[in-house]
Design an enzyme around this catalytic site. Structure first.
Site, PDB file in Angstrom:
ATOM      1  N   LYS A   1      -8.445   4.041 -19.643  1.00 32.60           N
ATOM      2  CA  LYS A   1      -8.758   4.338 -21.036  1.00 32.60           C
ATOM      3  C   LYS A   1      -7.541   4.054 -21.928  1.00 32.60           C
ATOM      4  O   LYS A   1      -7.249   2.907 -22.194  1.00 32.60           O
ATOM      5  CB  LYS A   1      -9.217   5.810 -21.145  1.00 32.60           C
ATOM      6  CG  LYS A   1     -10.226   6.242 -20.062  1.00 32.60           C
ATOM      7  CD  LYS A   1     -11.502   5.460 -20.107  1.00 32.60           C
ATOM      8  CE  LYS A   1     -12.662   5.998 -19.281  1.00 32.60           C
ATOM      9  NZ  LYS A   1     -12.588   5.916 -17.835  1.00 32.60           N
TER      10      LYS A   1
ATOM     11  N   ASP B   1      -8.260  17.024 -16.007  1.00 33.67           N
ATOM     12  CA  ASP B   1      -8.524  15.622 -16.322  1.00 33.67           C
ATOM     13  C   ASP B   1      -8.231  15.442 -17.812  1.00 33.67           C
ATOM     14  O   ASP B   1      -8.978  15.913 -18.668  1.00 33.67           O
ATOM     15  CB  ASP B   1      -9.981  15.294 -15.982  1.00 33.67           C
ATOM     16  CG  ASP B   1     -10.323  13.833 -16.264  1.00 33.67           C
ATOM     17  OD1 ASP B   1      -9.657  13.212 -17.108  1.00 33.67           O
ATOM     18  OD2 ASP B   1     -11.288  13.336 -15.656  1.00 33.67           O
TER      19      ASP B   1
ATOM     20  N   ARG C   1       0.851  -1.200   0.000  1.00 32.69           N
ATOM     21  CA  ARG C   1       0.000   0.000   0.000  1.00 32.69           C
ATOM     22  C   ARG C   1       0.887   1.251   0.000  1.00 32.69           C
ATOM     23  O   ARG C   1       0.565   2.263  -0.614  1.00 32.69           O
ATOM     24  CB  ARG C   1      -0.954  -0.005   1.197  1.00 32.69           C
ATOM     25  CG  ARG C   1      -1.670   1.330   1.406  1.00 32.69           C
ATOM     26  CD  ARG C   1      -2.943   1.252   2.217  1.00 32.69           C
ATOM     27  NE  ARG C   1      -2.830   0.539   3.470  1.00 32.69           N
ATOM     28  CZ  ARG C   1      -2.138   0.940   4.532  1.00 32.69           C
ATOM     29  NH1 ARG C   1      -1.454   2.084   4.498  1.00 32.69           N
ATOM     30  NH2 ARG C   1      -2.097   0.218   5.625  1.00 32.69           N
TER      31      ARG C   1
ATOM     32  N   TYR D   1     -17.228  14.142 -16.831  1.00 33.67           N
ATOM     33  CA  TYR D   1     -17.632  12.739 -16.717  1.00 33.67           C
ATOM     34  C   TYR D   1     -18.647  12.602 -15.563  1.00 33.67           C
ATOM     35  O   TYR D   1     -18.491  13.241 -14.515  1.00 33.67           O
ATOM     36  CB  TYR D   1     -16.380  11.867 -16.488  1.00 33.67           C
ATOM     37  CG  TYR D   1     -16.716  10.544 -15.896  1.00 33.67           C
ATOM     38  CD1 TYR D   1     -17.680   9.718 -16.498  1.00 33.67           C
ATOM     39  CD2 TYR D   1     -16.134  10.100 -14.719  1.00 33.67           C
ATOM     40  CE1 TYR D   1     -18.032   8.501 -15.944  1.00 33.67           C
ATOM     41  CE2 TYR D   1     -16.474   8.886 -14.158  1.00 33.67           C
ATOM     42  CZ  TYR D   1     -17.430   8.106 -14.774  1.00 33.67           C
ATOM     43  OH  TYR D   1     -17.790   6.908 -14.213  1.00 33.67           O
TER      44      TYR D   1
HETATM   45  C1  LIG Z   1     -12.999  11.889 -18.199  1.00 35.42           C
HETATM   46  C2  LIG Z   1     -12.992  10.819 -17.129  1.00 35.42           C
HETATM   47  N1  LIG Z   1     -12.376  11.059 -15.970  1.00 35.42           N
HETATM   48  C3  LIG Z   1     -12.346  10.146 -14.994  1.00 35.42           C
HETATM   49  C4  LIG Z   1     -12.952   8.916 -15.141  1.00 35.42           C
HETATM   50  C5  LIG Z   1     -12.896   7.959 -14.017  1.00 35.42           C
HETATM   51  O1  LIG Z   1     -11.986   6.945 -14.315  1.00 35.42           O
HETATM   52  P1  LIG Z   1     -12.127   5.445 -13.820  1.00 35.42           P
HETATM   53  O2  LIG Z   1     -13.280   4.817 -14.519  1.00 35.42           O
HETATM   54  O3  LIG Z   1     -10.817   4.867 -14.176  1.00 35.42           O
HETATM   55  O4  LIG Z   1     -12.361   5.493 -12.363  1.00 35.42           O
HETATM   56  C6  LIG Z   1     -13.625   8.619 -16.329  1.00 35.42           C
HETATM   57  C7  LIG Z   1     -14.296   7.332 -16.569  1.00 35.42           C
HETATM   58  O5  LIG Z   1     -14.661   6.584 -15.742  1.00 35.42           O
HETATM   59  C8  LIG Z   1     -13.647   9.597 -17.350  1.00 35.42           C
HETATM   60  O6  LIG Z   1     -14.283   9.406 -18.487  1.00 35.42           O
HETATM   61  N1  LIG Z   2     -21.476   2.622 -13.797  1.00 37.65           N
HETATM   62  C1  LIG Z   2     -20.286   3.452 -13.854  1.00 37.65           C
HETATM   63  C2  LIG Z   2     -20.211   4.138 -15.166  1.00 37.65           C
HETATM   64  C3  LIG Z   2     -18.828   4.157 -15.679  1.00 37.65           C
HETATM   65  S1  LIG Z   2     -18.615   5.235 -17.069  1.00 37.65           S
HETATM   66  C4  LIG Z   2     -16.956   5.024 -17.531  1.00 37.65           C
HETATM   67  C5  LIG Z   2     -16.349   6.076 -18.401  1.00 37.65           C
HETATM   68  N2  LIG Z   2     -15.794   7.142 -17.665  1.00 37.65           N
HETATM   69  C6  LIG Z   2     -17.191   6.652 -19.480  1.00 37.65           C
HETATM   70  O1  LIG Z   2     -17.265   7.875 -19.606  1.00 37.65           O
HETATM   71  O2  LIG Z   2     -17.764   5.885 -20.249  1.00 37.65           O
HETATM   72  C7  LIG Z   2     -20.373   4.460 -12.743  1.00 37.65           C
HETATM   73  O3  LIG Z   2     -21.444   4.663 -12.176  1.00 37.65           O
HETATM   74  O4  LIG Z   2     -19.364   5.054 -12.383  1.00 37.65           O
END
Ligand SMILES: Cc1ncc(COP(=O)(O)O)c(C=O)c1O
Ligand SMILES: N[C@@H](CCSC[C@H](N)C(=O)O)C(=O)O
Length: 452
Positions: free
Chosen positions: A248, A223, A98, A150
């Site tokens: 991603k 981000d 950790r 997001y």
């Molecule tokens: C623009 C963006 N930032 C952050 C996240 C969060 O990343 P993660 O799914 O790896 O937790 C996502 C997607 O989930 C995203 O599309």
């Molecule tokens: N059920 C998930 C959704 C994840 S979306 C992942 C990605 N960032 C996208 O934009 O497609 C949640 O509730 O977090």
């Protein structure tokens, strides 16, 4: 066959030790030559100006473990929670995964080099990384955040962060003046941006916003998940924290969830490390190894994905059933000039509206190569309806107020043959037309419809 095997094993048994020693010496020399690397060697080094290696090269070459006994080409996966200590009061380099793990160290060092950062941190997800950023705040602080983020980030900022006594204002961050107006001198401690935004692909002027934020002493977290540091050097543009969902493009195969924070300021790095260790949100060794592997092909993948995306965006923009395409590579994108000044590629995420949710749904469900999944950056092409998938956690009325329409379709373009991808989209549009959503119906639906 037997003799080849014998040859191989005898070669390794007689030559392995000196080869490993030489390789180790090389590793140590390269590591000592500095993060950016230096094309010169030997006595020429003093005369030649250091050449900064390009990211395409730095992505492929990781420093590995400088003291690896066997000079493994890929870093070993230190799948261990604990490390034996030299003594009761001597902790050694690592004690507990950790707090630190050698496989993670290899990844984080490479990420720091790529980002041009003092230090980078690998988290168990992008959300864990973003949550760590919000841990830098204290009760009474104010956050200015984009209003097209997001869905998970929106959820964090609207439903978790306020319970710590922190206020969040959402603004259209593609409008620098709106950000200026939202900043509260003496109270705003963080500006949280995406550019391009997920899912509407809006562009924010990172440099200008960093300047505004820094005038009042606020941190800026960008981000950078859609472009990564390969296409957008967030720290060079002034961001204090470059955040990336490594789920991603860094992973690239939708087989790992991970997040990255990269920073230049040493004190900020120390604070982030403290939070990561205290809350136990670091990435596990195997997932680190997957990301180290992912980095090696990242520039090839992203280049092909962006080239495909450009063709698809142009095809969509010319389609009579598409009302609007959001892609910063198109001349029609309102943020194109700002984007071109701060990023070297429009990337491979496109969103578009048809002005009819039923039509959008048919297109999404009838494509075959484009898989209906959340996330993006996979080598496979993906398609989604953000309002019902990635952004479903934002209440419908908030989505509507922010101009995020139900009929929005987002695609993440993969590395397939682009003609196959276009033909797949084409057959899906034809099925939608056969179901009564042809160009005439789409045009009629467009009258009075909300724009994305
Ligand atoms: C623009 C963006 N930032 C952050 C996240 C969060 O990343 P993660 O799914 O790896 O937790 C996502 C997607 O989930 C995203 O599309
Ligand atoms: N059920 C998930 C959704 C994840 S979306 C992942 C990605 N960032 C996208 O934009 O497609 C949640 O509730 O977090």
């Amino acid at each position: 066959m037997a003799s080849a095997a014998t040859n191989l094993s005898s070669r390794s048994s007689t030559a392995a030790v000196p080869a490993a020693a030489a390789s180790r010496r090389r590793q140590m020399r390269t590591a000592a030559s500095g993060a950016a690397g230096n094309g010169a060697n030997g006595s020429d080094a003093a005369q030649q100006a250091p050449r900064r290696r390009s990211l395409a090269t730095l992505l492929v070459h990781s420093e590995g473990l400088v003291n690896d006994e066997f000079a493994a080409s890929m870093p070993p996966i230190y799948q261990t929670a604990t490390f034996q200590q030299p003594g009761a009061i001597d902790m050694g380099e690592y004690d507990y995964s950790r707090s630190g793990n050698p496989t993670r160290t290899v990844l984080e060092k490479q990420l720091a080099i790529l980002e041009g950062a003092e230090r980078a941190f690998a988290f168990s997800s992008g959300m864990a990384a973003l949550a760590a950023v919000t841990r830098l705040l204290k009760a009474g602080d104010h956050v200015v955040a984009g209003d097209d983020l997001y869905g998970g980030t929106s959820r964090l900022l609207s439903r978790v962060v306020p319970s710590a006594g922190i206020e969040v204002s959402n603004v259209d961050a593609s409008d620098v003046e709106a950000v200026r107006a939202a900043i509260r001198p003496g109270q705003t401690a963080l500006v949280m941006l995406e550019s391009p935004t997920n899912p509407r692909m809006q562009i924010c002027d990172i440099k200008a916003i960093c300047q505004l934020a820094h005038e009042v002493g606020a941190l800026v977290c960008v981000d950078n998940s859609i472009l990564t540091c390969l296409y957008q050097p967030a720290l060079d543009l002034g961001a204090d924290i470059a955040m990336t969902s490594a789920t991603k493009f860094i992973g690239g195969h939708s087989d790992v969830t991970a997040g990255v924070l990269a920073v230049r300021d040493k004190q900020l790095a120390d604070r982030i490390y403290f939070v990561q260790n205290a809350e136990g949100t670091a990435l596990g060794p195997f997932d680190c190894w997957l990301l180290i592997r992912g980095l090696k092909t990242m520039s090839l993948r992203m280049e092909r994905q962006a080239a495909n995306a450009r063709c698809i965006a142009e095809w969509l923009a010319a389609h009579p059933m598409v009302h609007r395409v959001n892609y910063p590579g198109l001349a029609s994108h309102p943020g194109k000039d700002v984007h071109d000044a701060q990023a070297s590629s429009p990337g491979s995420i496109i969103s578009f509206v048809t002005n009819n949710s039923d039509l959008s749904r048919i297109i999404v469900e009838e494509t075959e190569l484009f898989k209906i999944t959340v996330s993006f950056g996979n080598v496979l092409s993906l398609i989604s309806m953000p309002c019902f998938m990635s952004h479903a956690s934002i209440p419908a009325e908030v989505r509507a107020a922010r101009g995020l329409p139900d009929d929005l379709v987002r695609i993440s373009v993969g590395i397939e043959d682009v003609e196959d991808l276009i033909s797949d989209l084409d057959q899906a549009f034809q099925k939608a037309a056969a179901a009564g959503h042809g160009p005439a119906a789409a045009a009629a639906g467009a009258a009075g419809a909300v724009q994305a």
